[in-house]
Design an enzyme around this catalytic site. Structure first.
Site, mmCIF file in Angstrom:
data_model
loop_
_atom_site.group_PDB
_atom_site.id
_atom_site.type_symbol
_atom_site.label_atom_id
_atom_site.label_comp_id
_atom_site.label_asym_id
_atom_site.label_seq_id
_atom_site.Cartn_x
_atom_site.Cartn_y
_atom_site.Cartn_z
ATOM 1 N N ASP A 210 47.033 31.464 36.583
ATOM 2 C CA ASP A 210 47.433 32.764 37.149
ATOM 3 C C ASP A 210 48.565 32.588 38.175
ATOM 4 O O ASP A 210 49.485 33.399 38.240
ATOM 5 C CB ASP A 210 46.247 33.452 37.835
ATOM 6 C CG ASP A 210 45.337 34.153 36.821
ATOM 7 O OD1 ASP A 210 45.811 34.458 35.706
ATOM 8 O OD2 ASP A 210 44.156 34.382 37.156
ATOM 9 N N LYS B 5 35.080 33.305 36.237
ATOM 10 C CA LYS B 5 36.126 32.383 36.706
ATOM 11 C C LYS B 5 35.595 31.341 37.692
ATOM 12 O O LYS B 5 36.133 30.255 37.797
ATOM 13 C CB LYS B 5 37.274 33.170 37.353
ATOM 14 C CG LYS B 5 38.155 33.867 36.328
ATOM 15 C CD LYS B 5 39.364 34.498 36.999
ATOM 16 C CE LYS B 5 40.319 35.042 35.956
ATOM 17 N NZ LYS B 5 41.534 35.595 36.517
HETATM 18 P P1 NAP Z 1 38.224 41.394 41.259
HETATM 19 O O1 NAP Z 1 38.042 39.950 41.582
HETATM 20 O O2 NAP Z 1 37.070 42.183 40.792
HETATM 21 O O3 NAP Z 1 38.820 42.105 42.594
HETATM 22 C C1 NAP Z 1 39.131 43.454 42.618
HETATM 23 C C2 NAP Z 1 39.477 43.874 44.046
HETATM 24 O O4 NAP Z 1 39.829 45.253 43.990
HETATM 25 C C3 NAP Z 1 38.342 43.757 45.033
HETATM 26 O O5 NAP Z 1 38.840 43.520 46.317
HETATM 27 C C4 NAP Z 1 37.710 45.145 44.947
HETATM 28 O O6 NAP Z 1 37.028 45.538 46.122
HETATM 29 C C5 NAP Z 1 38.955 45.995 44.834
HETATM 30 N N1 NAP Z 1 38.644 47.281 44.251
HETATM 31 C C6 NAP Z 1 38.038 47.526 43.059
HETATM 32 N N2 NAP Z 1 37.932 48.866 42.865
HETATM 33 C C7 NAP Z 1 38.457 49.462 43.966
HETATM 34 C C8 NAP Z 1 38.616 50.808 44.376
HETATM 35 N N3 NAP Z 1 38.229 51.805 43.576
HETATM 36 N N4 NAP Z 1 39.197 51.057 45.564
HETATM 37 C C9 NAP Z 1 39.594 50.043 46.376
HETATM 38 N N5 NAP Z 1 39.456 48.743 46.044
HETATM 39 C C10 NAP Z 1 38.903 48.458 44.853
HETATM 40 O O7 NAP Z 1 39.348 41.597 40.165
HETATM 41 P P2 NAP Z 1 40.690 40.723 39.940
HETATM 42 O O8 NAP Z 1 40.426 39.645 38.976
HETATM 43 O O9 NAP Z 1 41.260 40.387 41.255
HETATM 44 O O10 NAP Z 1 41.598 41.783 39.198
HETATM 45 C C11 NAP Z 1 42.152 42.872 39.906
HETATM 46 C C12 NAP Z 1 43.311 43.464 39.120
HETATM 47 O O11 NAP Z 1 44.340 42.501 38.973
HETATM 48 C C13 NAP Z 1 42.921 43.885 37.714
HETATM 49 O O12 NAP Z 1 43.578 45.084 37.420
HETATM 50 C C14 NAP Z 1 43.456 42.780 36.846
HETATM 51 O O13 NAP Z 1 43.801 43.238 35.559
HETATM 52 C C15 NAP Z 1 44.671 42.370 37.633
HETATM 53 N N6 NAP Z 1 45.063 40.983 37.327
HETATM 54 C C16 NAP Z 1 46.126 40.818 36.533
HETATM 55 C C17 NAP Z 1 46.533 39.564 36.174
HETATM 56 C C18 NAP Z 1 47.741 39.431 35.296
HETATM 57 O O14 NAP Z 1 47.928 38.390 34.696
HETATM 58 N N7 NAP Z 1 48.574 40.435 35.213
HETATM 59 C C19 NAP Z 1 45.839 38.443 36.636
HETATM 60 C C20 NAP Z 1 44.740 38.639 37.479
HETATM 61 C C21 NAP Z 1 44.344 39.931 37.818
HETATM 62 P P3 NAP Z 1 35.445 45.242 46.322
HETATM 63 O O15 NAP Z 1 35.369 43.793 46.624
HETATM 64 O O16 NAP Z 1 35.105 46.124 47.446
HETATM 65 O O17 NAP Z 1 34.799 45.633 45.017
#
Ligand code: NAP
Length: 448
Positions: free
Chosen positions: A102, A70
């Site tokens: 988003d 992204k």
């Molecule tokens: P990302 O950029 O990888 O961020 C994930 C975040 O979650 C980071 O802060 C990460 O911490 C934290 N994290 C990951 N594993 C963890 C754990 N086991 N315990 C505590 N914190 C944890 O991912 P993202 O794009 O934001 O996506 C995150 C979620 O949102 C996903 O499930 C995605 O499917 C969802 N999402 C949904 C939509 C939708 O349209 N519905 C759109 C965007 C995102 P660290 O930095 O420490 O790794």
């Protein structure tokens, strides 16, 4: 008309791209509004990006972009529209310009944020969308609760740079956190690890409602538990759909999407069933005898066209004896061992099931480990003792009913804490069958 009928090529760039729902959503939107074309997955490895992305951009009419590209896609583009510039991240490309839909998708979910104290879990891309949308919507204050303090602090600074100062980063060691609305921006609880709970060891008190960006399952344990506490809870499926629709609108500006709004709304509702089909989970119904596990279970399974398994019936089949016969000839300890084995086998089946447990199944020792390793979500049907007794009567097929009322009451009292502790969703089960089934379906955002 020539332009309207031109075959179009769209796709999703990311890596890996295992269980993406995007092709299905886009293909269906295109069918509904009459755009001829295709939507494919392009799982480019990071080392292939430099050579293959320019070719992809030149050959496609539009591209979506997800983790991990992204941000790294931006140097390949001619520029970013304000929506993408604000997030520093692109999820949609059209004509070499980056967009981010988003925020549009999240805003369409109408999460009440104005004047609210908002706690965001995680500090990644999704959390950034939530934070900036919370600012735009007029949140009173925002806290970021994330496991990596530097990432949380970077997000805070970024939001402050947008002129909003009521935001702070909290470490996971923070004391009790109170908020009106909590937004989960971590992937914790996402299929296949559906037993995950974000901020599990944190004392988090949410007054009004929770939103989870996760859309698979359509309701995570985090959401189900919130529903059970009587606050509103909403999953990420609508956000996913709305961001896809917004991308289609950018790619196909000449199409009147409004004219198809009811068909598009029906598509959104049907997606929840597709999630279930692609990513099997077990919906375990628990509760005291007479709580309606079998009746509600079979009605629920019928309503969402899923297979239904009654654990007691599976045990009878395996043992070749009725349950009272097993109790009489082999004793309760033997029955419990058998029950545990059959329960484990049902949990391991590869398809999505509605599974009515026995009244004593979740009371057994070691259940925490069995459930912890499963892809099960537990729905607890909560009934009062008088209702349970009235429903069960003096059913000869229930050896645990005991010989007298005092015995049944003692069993009810002793089992209740286990039911409560394993309940992901607690449903009052005194009322009408259709109402109970509807409550479960709406918790999962399913439509029949
Ligand atoms: P990302 O950029 O990888 O961020 C994930 C975040 O979650 C980071 O802060 C990460 O911490 C934290 N994290 C990951 N594993 C963890 C754990 N086991 N315990 C505590 N914190 C944890 O991912 P993202 O794009 O934001 O996506 C995150 C979620 O949102 C996903 O499930 C995605 O499917 C969802 N999402 C949904 C939509 C939708 O349209 N519905 C759109 C965007 C995102 P660290 O930095 O420490 O790794």
């Amino acid at each position: 008309e020539v332009q309207r009928n031109r075959y179009r090529r769209f796709g999703l760039l990311g890596y890996p791209l295992g269980h993406s729902l995007s092709p299905l959503i886009h293909q269906r939107i295109m069918e509904i509004v009459g755009i001829p074309g295709e939507y494919r997955l392009y799982p480019l490895k990071p080392e292939e990006l430099a050579s293959d992305l320019p070719k992809l951009l030149a050959s496609l009419d539009g591209l979506n972009c997800t983790i991990p590209y992204k941000e790294s896609i931006i140097p390949y583009l001619q520029g970013c529209a304000p929506c993408a510039a604000a997030y520093g991240a692109v999820n949609t490309v059209h004509g070499r310009v980056g967009y981010n839909t988003d925020g549009i998708g999240f805003a369409a979910c109408e999460v009440p944020l104005k004047g609210r104290s908002v706690c965001i879990l995680g500090a990644g891309g999704g959390a950034r969308v939530f934070a900036l949308e919370a600012v735009r919507a007029g949140a009173r204050e925002i806290s970021i609760l994330a496991r990596t303090p530097q990432r949380a602090e970077a997000l805070v600074q970024d939001v402050k740079a947008h002129g909003y100062s009521n935001i702070l980063a909290l470490g996971l060691e923070a004391g009790p956190v109170n908020c009106d609305v909590c937004l989960n921006g971590t992937p914790v609880g996402m299929w296949p690890k559906v037993r995950g709970l974000p901020a599990e060891n944190q004392e988090l008190k949410v007054g009004e409602g929770v939103f989870d960006g996760i859309y698979n399952p359509t309701a995570t344990r985090f959401l189900l538990q919130a529903k059970g506490q009587g606050i509103w809870a909403k999953g990420g499926l609508q956000m996913l759909f709305e961001q896809a629709l917004a991308a289609q609108k950018i790619w196909n500006p000449e199409v009147d999407f409004q004219a198809w709004s009811s068909e598009l709304a029906a598509l959104k509702g049907g997606l929840a069933r597709e999630v279930l089909r692609q990513s099997p989970i077990k919906l375990v119904l628990s509760g005291f005898m007479g709580s309606g596990k079998s009746t509600v279970g079979s009605a629920l399974a019928k309503a969402v066209a899923l297979p239904f398994v009654d654990l007691d019936e599976s045990i009878v089949q395996v043992a070749g004896q009725t349950i009272p016969e097993i109790f009489q000839t082999q004793g309760e300890a033997y029955f419990r061992k058998l029950e545990r084995g059959v329960f484990l086998a049902e949990l391991k089946r590869p398809e999505t099931l509605v599974l009515a447990a026995g009244g004593g199944t979740l009371v057994q020792e070691g259940m925490e480990d069995i459930l912890g390793e499963s892809r099960a979500l537990v729905i607890y049907l909560d009934v009062s003792l008088p209702t349970a007794i009235k429903r069960v009567g003096r059913d000869q097929g229930r050896p645990m009913l005991g010989s007298g009322l005092a015995e049944t009451e003692a069993l009810y009292v002793s089992r209740r804490p286990s039911y409560e502790s394993y309940a992901d969703l607690r449903v009052p089960a005194e009322g009408d069958l259709a109402q109970i089934v509807n409550e479960i379906m709406s918790a999962f955002e399913w439509q029949g």
